[in-house]
Design an enzyme around this catalytic site. Structure first.
Site, mmCIF file in Angstrom:
data_model
loop_
_atom_site.group_PDB
_atom_site.id
_atom_site.type_symbol
_atom_site.label_atom_id
_atom_site.label_comp_id
_atom_site.label_asym_id
_atom_site.label_seq_id
_atom_site.Cartn_x
_atom_site.Cartn_y
_atom_site.Cartn_z
ATOM 1 N N PRO A 159 8.589 8.534 27.186
ATOM 2 C CA PRO A 159 9.167 7.755 28.290
ATOM 3 C C PRO A 159 10.175 6.735 27.772
ATOM 4 O O PRO A 159 9.994 6.143 26.706
ATOM 5 C CB PRO A 159 7.968 7.036 28.892
ATOM 6 C CG PRO A 159 6.769 7.753 28.406
ATOM 7 C CD PRO A 159 7.145 8.333 27.081
ATOM 8 N N TYR A 160 11.237 6.575 28.537
ATOM 9 C CA TYR A 160 12.257 5.568 28.250
ATOM 10 C C TYR A 160 12.421 4.746 29.517
ATOM 11 O O TYR A 160 12.734 5.285 30.578
ATOM 12 C CB TYR A 160 13.572 6.246 27.882
ATOM 13 C CG TYR A 160 14.717 5.264 27.719
ATOM 14 C CD1 TYR A 160 14.983 4.680 26.490
ATOM 15 C CD2 TYR A 160 15.530 4.923 28.796
ATOM 16 C CE1 TYR A 160 16.033 3.776 26.333
ATOM 17 C CE2 TYR A 160 16.570 4.029 28.656
ATOM 18 C CZ TYR A 160 16.824 3.463 27.426
ATOM 19 O OH TYR A 160 17.848 2.567 27.285
#
Length: 67
Positions: free
Chosen positions: A2-3
């Site tokens: 995840p970013y």
């Protein structure tokens, strides 16, 4: 991996507050989506109020006019 990109106006968020945001978002992704905290990336961008516009005005102008 995840970013997460958090954008806030540059108005004095402390290092401690930013660390709490990073920790909290990482924790939320782990709890809700089962994401690995070790591979979660959180970036906080601080934007000058003159560079952030809402409704055709900068945040600086909106705040000065009481909106």
């Amino acid at each position: 991996m995840p970013y997460v990109n958090i954008k806030i106006t540059r108005e004095g968020a402390s290092a401690e507050q930013k660390a709490e945001l990073i920790s909290g978002v990482t924790e939320l992704l782990a709890r809700v989506l089962g994401k690995n905290p070790q591979t979660t990336v959180v970036v906080i961008d601080e934007v000058e109020t003159d560079n952030w516009g809402i409704g055709g005005e900068t945040v600086t102008v909106r705040r000065a006019s009481g909106r």
